[in-house]
Design an enzyme around this catalytic site. Structure first.
Site, mmCIF file in Angstrom:
data_model
loop_
_atom_site.group_PDB
_atom_site.id
_atom_site.type_symbol
_atom_site.label_atom_id
_atom_site.label_comp_id
_atom_site.label_asym_id
_atom_site.label_seq_id
_atom_site.Cartn_x
_atom_site.Cartn_y
_atom_site.Cartn_z
ATOM 1 N N SER A 1 68.232 40.042 -115.755
ATOM 2 C CA SER A 1 68.716 39.075 -116.746
ATOM 3 C C SER A 1 67.665 38.994 -117.845
ATOM 4 O O SER A 1 66.571 39.546 -117.710
ATOM 5 C CB SER A 1 68.950 37.721 -116.100
ATOM 6 O OG SER A 1 67.726 37.212 -115.654
ATOM 7 N N GLU B 1 73.215 40.678 -131.192
ATOM 8 C CA GLU B 1 74.608 40.786 -130.709
ATOM 9 C C GLU B 1 75.030 39.444 -130.113
ATOM 10 O O GLU B 1 74.201 38.766 -129.520
ATOM 11 C CB GLU B 1 74.714 41.809 -129.554
ATOM 12 C CG GLU B 1 74.353 43.208 -129.903
ATOM 13 C CD GLU B 1 74.334 44.113 -128.643
ATOM 14 O OE1 GLU B 1 74.785 43.700 -127.561
ATOM 15 O OE2 GLU B 1 73.826 45.239 -128.776
ATOM 16 N N LYS C 1 76.244 36.961 -127.333
ATOM 17 C CA LYS C 1 76.105 36.968 -125.873
ATOM 18 C C LYS C 1 77.431 36.474 -125.305
ATOM 19 O O LYS C 1 77.818 35.322 -125.530
ATOM 20 C CB LYS C 1 74.963 36.032 -125.479
ATOM 21 C CG LYS C 1 74.658 36.010 -124.018
ATOM 22 C CD LYS C 1 73.288 35.343 -123.832
ATOM 23 C CE LYS C 1 72.919 35.213 -122.386
ATOM 24 N NZ LYS C 1 73.721 34.214 -121.677
ATOM 25 N N ASP D 1 79.950 35.141 -122.701
ATOM 26 C CA ASP D 1 79.814 34.330 -121.494
ATOM 27 C C ASP D 1 80.868 34.769 -120.488
ATOM 28 O O ASP D 1 81.923 34.160 -120.368
ATOM 29 C CB ASP D 1 79.968 32.854 -121.855
ATOM 30 C CG ASP D 1 79.582 31.961 -120.695
ATOM 31 O OD1 ASP D 1 78.960 32.460 -119.741
ATOM 32 O OD2 ASP D 1 79.909 30.771 -120.735
ATOM 33 N N TYR E 1 78.321 47.250 -123.671
ATOM 34 C CA TYR E 1 77.214 47.254 -124.636
ATOM 35 C C TYR E 1 75.982 48.055 -124.244
ATOM 36 O O TYR E 1 75.020 48.099 -125.003
ATOM 37 C CB TYR E 1 76.799 45.823 -124.984
ATOM 38 C CG TYR E 1 76.571 44.935 -123.777
ATOM 39 C CD1 TYR E 1 75.495 45.143 -122.927
ATOM 40 C CD2 TYR E 1 77.453 43.906 -123.482
ATOM 41 C CE1 TYR E 1 75.295 44.351 -121.824
ATOM 42 C CE2 TYR E 1 77.255 43.097 -122.374
ATOM 43 C CZ TYR E 1 76.177 43.323 -121.548
ATOM 44 O OH TYR E 1 75.987 42.536 -120.450
ATOM 45 N N LYS F 1 69.654 30.840 -127.351
ATOM 46 C CA LYS F 1 70.661 29.844 -126.992
ATOM 47 C C LYS F 1 71.006 29.033 -128.228
ATOM 48 O O LYS F 1 70.099 28.569 -128.923
ATOM 49 C CB LYS F 1 70.058 28.923 -125.928
ATOM 50 C CG LYS F 1 71.039 28.448 -124.916
ATOM 51 C CD LYS F 1 70.268 27.789 -123.769
ATOM 52 C CE LYS F 1 71.076 26.709 -123.101
ATOM 53 N NZ LYS F 1 72.451 26.985 -122.839
ATOM 54 N N CYS G 1 79.072 -9.418 -113.465
ATOM 55 C CA CYS G 1 79.813 -8.162 -113.309
ATOM 56 C C CYS G 1 81.115 -8.273 -114.113
ATOM 57 O O CYS G 1 81.838 -9.270 -113.980
ATOM 58 C CB CYS G 1 80.124 -7.916 -111.839
ATOM 59 S SG CYS G 1 81.306 -6.567 -111.593
ATOM 60 N N CYS H 1 84.190 -8.501 -111.356
ATOM 61 C CA CYS H 1 84.381 -9.566 -110.358
ATOM 62 C C CYS H 1 83.583 -10.827 -110.652
ATOM 63 O O CYS H 1 83.595 -11.761 -109.844
ATOM 64 C CB CYS H 1 84.043 -9.034 -108.960
ATOM 65 S SG CYS H 1 82.288 -8.772 -108.718
ATOM 66 N N CYS I 1 76.053 -4.747 -109.519
ATOM 67 C CA CYS I 1 76.929 -5.792 -109.001
ATOM 68 C C CYS I 1 76.697 -5.817 -107.491
ATOM 69 O O CYS I 1 76.874 -4.796 -106.828
ATOM 70 C CB CYS I 1 78.397 -5.465 -109.295
ATOM 71 S SG CYS I 1 79.526 -6.471 -108.311
ATOM 72 N N CYS J 1 83.839 -6.000 -104.682
ATOM 73 C CA CYS J 1 84.173 -5.933 -106.114
ATOM 74 C C CYS J 1 85.303 -4.912 -106.316
ATOM 75 O O CYS J 1 85.205 -3.775 -105.853
ATOM 76 C CB CYS J 1 82.922 -5.503 -106.891
ATOM 77 S SG CYS J 1 83.264 -5.037 -108.597
HETATM 78 S S1 IVH Z 1 71.978 43.137 -122.704
HETATM 79 C C1 IVH Z 1 69.091 42.481 -118.843
HETATM 80 N N1 IVH Z 1 73.903 42.249 -124.269
HETATM 81 O O1 IVH Z 1 73.810 37.972 -120.631
HETATM 82 C C2 IVH Z 1 70.539 42.303 -119.045
HETATM 83 N N2 IVH Z 1 73.620 41.192 -122.169
HETATM 84 O O2 IVH Z 1 70.653 37.428 -119.071
HETATM 85 C C3 IVH Z 1 70.854 42.142 -120.481
HETATM 86 N N3 IVH Z 1 75.261 39.421 -121.716
HETATM 87 O O3 IVH Z 1 73.906 38.481 -117.480
HETATM 88 C C4 IVH Z 1 71.857 43.085 -120.952
HETATM 89 N N4 IVH Z 1 76.378 39.590 -123.612
HETATM 90 O O4 IVH Z 1 75.261 40.316 -118.576
HETATM 91 C C5 IVH Z 1 73.267 42.102 -123.086
HETATM 92 N N5 IVH Z 1 75.569 41.609 -125.767
HETATM 93 C C6 IVH Z 1 74.961 41.471 -124.583
HETATM 94 C C7 IVH Z 1 75.366 40.508 -123.638
HETATM 95 C C8 IVH Z 1 74.662 40.391 -122.431
HETATM 96 C C9 IVH Z 1 76.289 38.961 -122.456
HETATM 97 C C10 IVH Z 1 74.837 38.870 -120.398
HETATM 98 C C11 IVH Z 1 74.256 39.837 -119.410
HETATM 99 C C12 IVH Z 1 73.276 39.006 -118.604
HETATM 100 C C13 IVH Z 1 72.976 37.855 -119.502
HETATM 101 C C14 IVH Z 1 71.548 37.869 -120.015
#
Ligand code: IVH
Length: 392
Positions: A11, A57, A59, A61, A167, A257, A351, A354, A367, A372
């Site tokens: 990650s 890029e 991210k 979810d 990606y 973030k 309260c 009651c 309370c 109550c």
């Molecule tokens: S690059 C080391 N690019 O975000 C892993 N990750 O902790 C990173 N994610 O669970 C890979 N969009 O699966 C990368 N454009 C993107 C992403 C991406 C979502 C996720 C990845 C990982 C978490 C980052």
């Protein structure tokens, strides 16, 4: 079946909107990223004048997935699992068509990684069907997607609408890969892979990268997937091997973030909530305001000490944000817009349900009456809840 990943699925390290240093001083994200870029430049022994291009890029979810292609054909799809080994979901992925079964004109072997996600419209439609059939609905697209791709029952998966964006290519045999991440994305797209190219941007410096992240943040509700941030990557792929990784994070990228969305609104009144064990909580009734995807019309003020500390009064203009993008909170009072007739919020002595005399314990007000009606109702709600008796 469980499958060992050839290259662990790690990650990313994170930049965070509210990091503080050891003295408690806030460290802005730009400074965090500048420090990160400096460390990478040192690791790579780059001259001060040498450029280091970054790629930004969105991210996604979703659920990370690893897909193996041999001679252009999808051979295997695996979940992230614990990062070392994941679950084989080849059959589910083939059935769902979330990832292409073939990459055009590809010989050799390669692993492609990306994110599986459930687009909101398809997710909402699926939930509407569940509701109509009297079934329990799915809480959010991410967990829903994880459940779908591990489902044993394959039939119907093709109609659910799970999709992906790919990606990265952690390894390849007999395939010539492009030299940069931006070229790799374009190359994957050329092979017919789903790649999200719309909001990616290259940046020559930390400040350009942060500006690009902020730009996408402002339009995030318009994206086809849910996102809580961006990923900032070093564009030059030959640096990845040199930079290496810790046991948890590669050194070639970092996550950004989004700061939580904030809106100004007005405190219209106060409600007193009585919890299942008698705790009395002040709740601000707000002029409805749309924040991070939903309309907010109430915010817990937690306790009366907090109300006094923030000096919140009825009639005040306040700034609300959603903590973790879910629970609305009042983060600030716009004191210079306070109306002359703003009413202070007083700690109750009785309260509201009651009329028993309240008990003050440290910062909390209780309370003390076990009979109550508000407490009894809350205990009943708790008892019936999903994690307890799960009574519909
Ligand atoms: S690059 C080391 N690019 O975000 C892993 N990750 O902790 C990173 N994610 O669970 C890979 N969009 O699966 C990368 N454009 C993107 C992403 C991406 C979502 C996720 C990845 C990982 C978490 C980052």
């Amino acid at each position: 079946a469980q499958v060992e990943h050839v290259v662990p699925m790690l990650s990313l390290e994170k930049l965070t909107p509210n990091r503080r240093d050891s003295k408690g001083v806030a460290v802005p994200m730009l400074e965090q990223l500048s420090q990160w870029v400096e460390r990478r430049r040192k690791d790579l022994e780059l001259a001060a004048s040498a450029p280091l291009t970054l790629l930004v890029e969105p991210k996604i979810d979703g659920i990370s997935v690893s897909v193996l292609y041999e001679a252009g054909k999808l051979r295997r799809a695996v979940t992230r699992g614990d990062g070392r080994r994941g679950d084989d979901i080849t059959r589910q992925i083939k059935q769902s068509r979330a990832v292409p079964l073939e990459l055009r004109g590809l010989s050799g072997k390669l692993e492609v990684r990306g994110e599986l996600y459930w687009p909101r419209p398809a997710f909402d439609a699926y939930n509407a069907q569940l509701r109509a059939a009297g079934h329990e609905t799915i809480a959010n697209p991410r967990n829903g997607c994880a459940g779908m791709v591990k489902r044993k029952e394959l039939q119907g998966l093709e109609d659910v609408g799970i999709q992906s964006f790919l990606y990265s290519v952690p390894w390849a045999e007999g395939v010539k890969l492009p030299g940069t991440q931006s070229q790799l994305l374009a190359w994957l797209a050329g092979l017919g892979a789903p790649v999200y190219m719309e909001r990616i941007a290259t940046a020559g410096s930390a400040s350009e990268a942060i500006a690009a992240c902020g730009g996408v943040g402002a339009q995030r509700v318009g994206l086809p997937f849910d996102t809580d941030g961006m990923v900032i990557k070093i564009d030059e792929l030959k640096y990845y091997g040199i930079l290496g990784a810790t046991g948890h994070h590669p050194h070639w990228g970092i996550a950004y973030k989004f700061p939580p969305e904030r809106k100004q609104t007005q405190v219209l009144g106060l409600e007193l909530g009585v919890g299942k064990s008698g705790k009395i909580t002040p709740v601000a009734v707000l002029s409805p305001v749309f924040v991070a995807g939903t309309t907010v019309s109430r915010a817990s003020l937690h306790n009366f000490v907090e109300v006094a500390r923030k000096d919140i009064r009825i009639g005040d203009s306040v700034i609300v944000e959603k903590a973790g993008d879910i629970i609305p909170q009042i983060v600030d009072v716009v004191h210079d817009q306070r109306p002359a007739d703003a009413q202070p919020i007083e700690r109750p002595t009785l309260c509201p349900a009651c009329n028993s005399e309240v008990v003050v314990e440290e910062i909390f007000v209780h309370c003390p009456n076990p009979a109550c009606p508000a407490q009894r109702r809350e205990r009943m709600v708790h008892f019936a809840g999903r994690r307890q008796m799960a009574i519909d």
